[in-house]
Enzyme design. Structure first.
Site, PDB file in Angstrom:
ATOM      1  N   TYR A 154       0.963  -1.127   0.057  1.00 16.97           N
ATOM      2  CA  TYR A 154      -0.053   0.081  -0.166  1.00 16.97           C
ATOM      3  C   TYR A 154       0.870   1.287  -0.014  1.00 16.97           C
ATOM      4  O   TYR A 154       0.530   2.480  -0.409  1.00 16.97           O
ATOM      5  CB  TYR A 154      -1.052  -0.239   1.110  1.00 16.97           C
ATOM      6  CG  TYR A 154      -2.051   0.951   1.017  1.00 16.97           C
ATOM      7  CD1 TYR A 154      -2.816   0.620  -0.151  1.00 16.97           C
ATOM      8  CD2 TYR A 154      -2.481   1.898   1.924  1.00 16.97           C
ATOM      9  CE1 TYR A 154      -4.246   1.682  -0.341  1.00 16.97           C
ATOM     10  CE2 TYR A 154      -3.550   2.748   1.680  1.00 16.97           C
ATOM     11  CZ  TYR A 154      -4.409   2.807   0.665  1.00 16.97           C
ATOM     12  OH  TYR A 154      -5.360   3.440   0.546  1.00 16.97           O
ATOM     13  N   LYS A 161      -2.869   8.385   3.224  1.00 11.61           N
ATOM     14  CA  LYS A 161      -4.033   8.261   4.105  1.00 11.61           C
ATOM     15  C   LYS A 161      -3.687   8.686   5.674  1.00 11.61           C
ATOM     16  O   LYS A 161      -4.893   8.894   6.159  1.00 11.61           O
ATOM     17  CB  LYS A 161      -4.544   6.963   4.025  1.00 11.61           C
ATOM     18  CG  LYS A 161      -4.915   6.320   2.758  1.00 11.61           C
ATOM     19  CD  LYS A 161      -6.301   7.157   2.146  1.00 11.61           C
ATOM     20  CE  LYS A 161      -7.067   6.564   0.927  1.00 11.61           C
ATOM     21  NZ  LYS A 161      -8.062   7.354   0.133  1.00 11.61           N
TER      22      LYS A 161
HETATM   23  C1  1JT Z   1      -5.888   3.770  -4.841  1.00 15.35           C
HETATM   24  C2  1JT Z   1      -5.543   2.274  -5.063  1.00 15.35           C
HETATM   25  C3  1JT Z   1      -6.412   4.000  -3.496  1.00 15.35           C
HETATM   26  C4  1JT Z   1      -6.049   1.481  -4.454  1.00 15.35           C
HETATM   27  C5  1JT Z   1      -6.500   1.682  -3.071  1.00 15.35           C
HETATM   28  C6  1JT Z   1      -6.534   2.908  -2.419  1.00 15.35           C
HETATM   29  N1  1JT Z   1      -7.246   2.731  -1.478  1.00 15.35           N
HETATM   30  C7  1JT Z   1      -7.480   1.384  -1.014  1.00 15.35           C
HETATM   31  N2  1JT Z   1      -7.146   0.785  -2.122  1.00 15.35           N
HETATM   32  C8  1JT Z   1      -7.130  -0.835  -2.283  1.00 15.35           C
HETATM   33  C9  1JT Z   1      -5.719  -1.156  -1.839  1.00 15.35           C
HETATM   34  C10 1JT Z   1      -4.661  -1.015  -2.645  1.00 15.35           C
HETATM   35  C11 1JT Z   1      -3.524  -1.672  -2.140  1.00 15.35           C
HETATM   36  C12 1JT Z   1      -3.436  -2.393  -1.176  1.00 15.35           C
HETATM   37  C13 1JT Z   1      -4.598  -2.666  -0.362  1.00 15.35           C
HETATM   38  C14 1JT Z   1      -5.750  -2.039  -0.951  1.00 15.35           C
HETATM   39  C15 1JT Z   1      -4.935   2.045  -6.575  1.00 15.35           C
HETATM   40  C16 1JT Z   1      -4.754   3.672  -7.376  1.00 15.35           C
HETATM   41  C17 1JT Z   1      -4.328   4.529  -6.638  1.00 15.35           C
HETATM   42  C18 1JT Z   1      -5.381   4.942  -5.379  1.00 15.35           C
HETATM   43  O1  1JT Z   1      -2.172  -2.884  -0.762  1.00 15.35           O
HETATM   44  C19 1JT Z   1      -2.006  -4.246  -0.841  1.00 15.35           C
HETATM   45  C20 1JT Z   1      -2.168  -1.183  -2.834  1.00 15.35           C
END
Ligand code: 1JT
Length: 255
Positions: A154, A161
């Protein structure tokens, strides 16, 4: 109805799987009037039919990285509605190469971009819309567990965040004297367009279903339920808060 007569600006709708779509549907089901932004022509083509489906009153162009577009959006909202009651901020972006690899490799530009779009935009919008909020308005943004725990991959989004959740507290303080509340919803992982950018997410869904107290993942409509609570008078003393809608996953230490 809980939100009868309230006007809600929903920012960050991309398609019918968006968290913004679940929130907008729920706000509408409780009587709110809706309006939506889009970033460019491609998203406009998707947002307009969804707005029509939800009875949206208008749509407008607004790229949150452009102060001119934010000011124009504020003028348009003022012209259409005068004042309004609910702002939903469901906007985030990071370069794909900055997710899933090592956080240590995040470039200056990638860091700036993620924080500008995903965090600073909330403050910029709150400032531009401040004169247009009715007293006791409610502002809602979206966050994720990766802000305060390590979620492998993430990365810079977690840092963005964390800054967003801190922004929620300071904005809550600034706007509190008018009864305006600012809160975040920390949603469990949901299969949205943003999530499709992340290959490791499949394993996270499986892990949440196996180990969360509720033994399942969450839906955008369930996030909508929390948004209705935060938008309504039922939460009139809740501000600066991050509410988890995640099947209780954040509470697990070890199983
Ligand atoms: C963005 C993306 C913001 C994915 C996101 C996000 N907030 C939650 N997610 C889902 C997520 C993403 C990752 C993760 C766990 C949950 C992608 C485009 C940019 C904004 O880590 C394993 C990377």
């Amino acid at each position: 109805m809980l939100l009868e007569g309230k006007k809600a600006l929903v920012m960050g709708l991309a398609n019918n799987r968006s968290i913004a779509f679940g929130i907008a549907s729920s706000l509408k089901a409780h009587g709110a009037a809706l309006a939506f932004n889009y970033v460019g022509e491609a998203i406009k083509k998707r947002v307009e039919p969804l707005s029509a489906e939800l009875g949206g009153e208008f749509t407008f162009q607004c790229d949150v990285c452009d102060d001119g577009q934010i000011d124009q959006a504020a003028s348009l909202v003022k012209e259409k509605w005068g004042k309004f009651d609910i702002l939903v901020h469901s906007i985030a972006f990071a370069n794909r190469e900055d997710l899933g690899h090592r956080f240590i490799d995040t470039s200056r530009k990638g860091f700036d971009l993620a924080l500008e779009v995903s965090c600073y935009s909330l403050t910029a919008l709150c400032r531009a819309f401040e004169p247009l909020f009715n007293d006791e308005a409610s502002i809602i943004t979206m966050t994720y567990l990766g802000s305060n725990k390590i979620v492998q991959g993430y990365n810079v989004m977690g840092v963005a965040k964390a800054a967003l959740e801190a922004s929620v507290r300071y904005l809550a303080y600034d706007l509190g004297p008018r009864g305006i509340r600012v809160n975040a919803i920390s949603a469990g992982p949901i299969k949205t367009l943003a999530a499709s950018a992340v290959s490791s997410l499949k394993d996270i869904f499986t892990h949440v279903a196996a180990h969360s107290p509720l033994k399942r993942n969450v839906t955008a409509m369930e996030v909508g339920g929390a948004a209705v609570f935060l938008a309504s008078d039922l939460s009139r003393s809740v501000t600066g808060e991050t509410i988890y809608v995640d099947s209780g996953f954040n509470k697990i230490g070890a199983v």
